[in-house]
Design a protein around this motif. Structure first.
Motif, PDB file in Angstrom:
ATOM      1  N   HIS A   1       0.394  -0.689  -7.896  1.00 12.20           N
ATOM      2  CA  HIS A   1       1.286  -0.047  -6.871  1.00 12.20           C
ATOM      3  C   HIS A   1       1.554   1.531  -7.093  1.00 12.20           C
ATOM      4  O   HIS A   1       1.909   1.706  -8.385  1.00 12.20           O
ATOM      5  CB  HIS A   1       2.353  -0.784  -6.443  1.00 12.20           C
ATOM      6  CG  HIS A   1       2.196  -2.179  -5.771  1.00 12.20           C
ATOM      7  ND1 HIS A   1       2.801  -3.412  -6.577  1.00 12.20           N
ATOM      8  CD2 HIS A   1       1.569  -2.457  -4.823  1.00 12.20           C
ATOM      9  CE1 HIS A   1       2.391  -4.350  -5.819  1.00 12.20           C
ATOM     10  NE2 HIS A   1       1.553  -4.078  -4.748  1.00 12.20           N
TER      11      HIS A   1
ATOM     12  N   SER B   1       0.956  -1.088   0.003  1.00 14.80           N
ATOM     13  CA  SER B   1       0.085   0.018  -0.089  1.00 14.80           C
ATOM     14  C   SER B   1       0.987   1.206  -0.103  1.00 14.80           C
ATOM     15  O   SER B   1       1.917   1.355   0.605  1.00 14.80           O
ATOM     16  CB  SER B   1      -0.870  -0.028   1.486  1.00 14.80           C
ATOM     17  OG  SER B   1      -1.765  -1.028   1.321  1.00 14.80           O
ATOM     18  N   PRO B   2       0.550   2.265  -0.545  1.00 14.15           N
ATOM     19  CA  PRO B   2      -1.022   2.311  -1.174  1.00 14.15           C
ATOM     20  C   PRO B   2      -0.742   1.808  -2.604  1.00 14.15           C
ATOM     21  O   PRO B   2       0.176   1.663  -3.430  1.00 14.15           O
ATOM     22  CB  PRO B   2      -1.220   3.904  -1.419  1.00 14.15           C
ATOM     23  CG  PRO B   2       0.182   4.624  -1.272  1.00 14.15           C
ATOM     24  CD  PRO B   2       0.991   3.662  -0.497  1.00 14.15           C
ATOM     25  N   ASN B   3      -2.081   1.514  -3.167  1.00 13.24           N
ATOM     26  CA  ASN B   3      -2.282   0.729  -4.564  1.00 13.24           C
ATOM     27  C   ASN B   3      -3.668   1.156  -5.139  1.00 13.24           C
ATOM     28  O   ASN B   3      -4.571   1.715  -4.303  1.00 13.24           O
ATOM     29  CB  ASN B   3      -1.865  -0.624  -4.662  1.00 13.24           C
ATOM     30  CG  ASN B   3      -3.037  -1.384  -3.530  1.00 13.24           C
ATOM     31  OD1 ASN B   3      -4.281  -1.542  -4.038  1.00 13.24           O
ATOM     32  ND2 ASN B   3      -2.458  -2.097  -2.667  1.00 13.24           N
TER      33      ASN B   3
ATOM     34  N   SER C   1      -6.357   3.370  -2.645  1.00 14.79           N
ATOM     35  CA  SER C   1      -6.326   2.773  -1.318  1.00 14.79           C
ATOM     36  C   SER C   1      -7.110   3.999  -0.348  1.00 14.79           C
ATOM     37  O   SER C   1      -7.560   3.608   0.689  1.00 14.79           O
ATOM     38  CB  SER C   1      -4.727   2.757  -0.981  1.00 14.79           C
ATOM     39  OG  SER C   1      -4.114   1.657  -1.536  1.00 14.79           O
TER      40      SER C   1
ATOM     41  N   ASN D   1      -8.898  -2.561   1.797  1.00 17.29           N
ATOM     42  CA  ASN D   1      -7.507  -2.758   1.972  1.00 17.29           C
ATOM     43  C   ASN D   1      -6.776  -3.841   2.845  1.00 17.29           C
ATOM     44  O   ASN D   1      -5.754  -4.271   2.290  1.00 17.29           O
ATOM     45  CB  ASN D   1      -7.015  -1.312   2.181  1.00 17.29           C
ATOM     46  CG  ASN D   1      -7.157  -0.159   1.252  1.00 17.29           C
ATOM     47  OD1 ASN D   1      -7.145  -0.279   0.192  1.00 17.29           O
ATOM     48  ND2 ASN D   1      -7.651   1.082   1.903  1.00 17.29           N
TER      49      ASN D   1
ATOM     50  N   ASN E   1      -7.196  -7.044   0.627  1.00 19.72           N
ATOM     51  CA  ASN E   1      -6.610  -6.721  -0.790  1.00 19.72           C
ATOM     52  C   ASN E   1      -7.675  -7.313  -1.814  1.00 19.72           C
ATOM     53  O   ASN E   1      -7.596  -8.053  -2.496  1.00 19.72           O
ATOM     54  CB  ASN E   1      -5.400  -7.751  -0.702  1.00 19.72           C
ATOM     55  CG  ASN E   1      -4.011  -6.794  -0.222  1.00 19.72           C
ATOM     56  OD1 ASN E   1      -4.044  -5.870  -0.174  1.00 19.72           O
ATOM     57  ND2 ASN E   1      -3.367  -7.764   0.710  1.00 19.72           N
TER      58      ASN E   1
END
Length: 117
Positions: A99, A30-32, A53, A73, A76
Motif C-alpha cells: 500500500h 488504494s492506491p497500491n 494503481s 484495480n 485487485n
C-alpha cells in the motif's frame, strides 16, 4: 490482512508464452503497487515488474520487451504476460502488494515457471 494467490505457472518450451495471474483479497486499499518477483535456489529474490494503481510500470532489464504487466484495480488483480521465454526465466514467481505510504509487503505463495525443452 492481505492474501495473495498466484496462478498460471507451469512448464513451457523456450520461445513459448505463459500468463501469470495474482488475486489479492482482504484489507486492500488504494492506491497500491503490485508486482512480480522471482527467485531461483541460492539467489536473492529479484524484481521482474511492478505496476502502480495509476498504471505506471517498471521492468527489470531482463523483462523489457518480452513481459507485460497489467493491473485491474477494481478486481485487485495483477497479471504478467510472458513471451519469448528463455531457460533463464525458470524460477518461482511471487506476487507482491504494498500500500502507498506503507513499508509492509504482502507476498503470495509463489508459482513455479519452468522453461525447458
Amino acid at each position: 490482512q492481505v492474501q495473495l494467490v498466484e496462478s498460471g505457472g507451469g512448464l513451457v518450451q523456450p520461445g513459448g508464452s505463459l500468463r501469470l495471474s495474482c488475486a489479492a483479497s482482504g484489507s486492500i486499499f488504494s492506491p497500491n503497487t503490485m508486482g512480480w518477483y522471482r527467485q531461483v535456489p541460492g539467489k536473492h529474490r529479484e524484481l521482474v515488474a511492478i505496476i502502480t494503481s495509476g498504471g505506471n510500470t517498471n521492468y527489470a532489464d531482463s523483462a523489457k520487451g518480452r513481459f507485460t504487466i497489467s493491473k485491474d484495480n477494481a478486481a485487485n488483480t495483477v497479471s504478467l504476460q510472458m513471451n519469448s521465454l528463455k531457460p533463464e526465466d525458470t524460477a518461482v514467481y511471487y506476487c507482491k502488494l504494498r500500500h502507498l505510504y506503507s513499508t509492509t509487503d504482502y507476498w503470495g505463495q509463489g508459482t513455479q515457471v519452468t522453461v525447458s525443452s
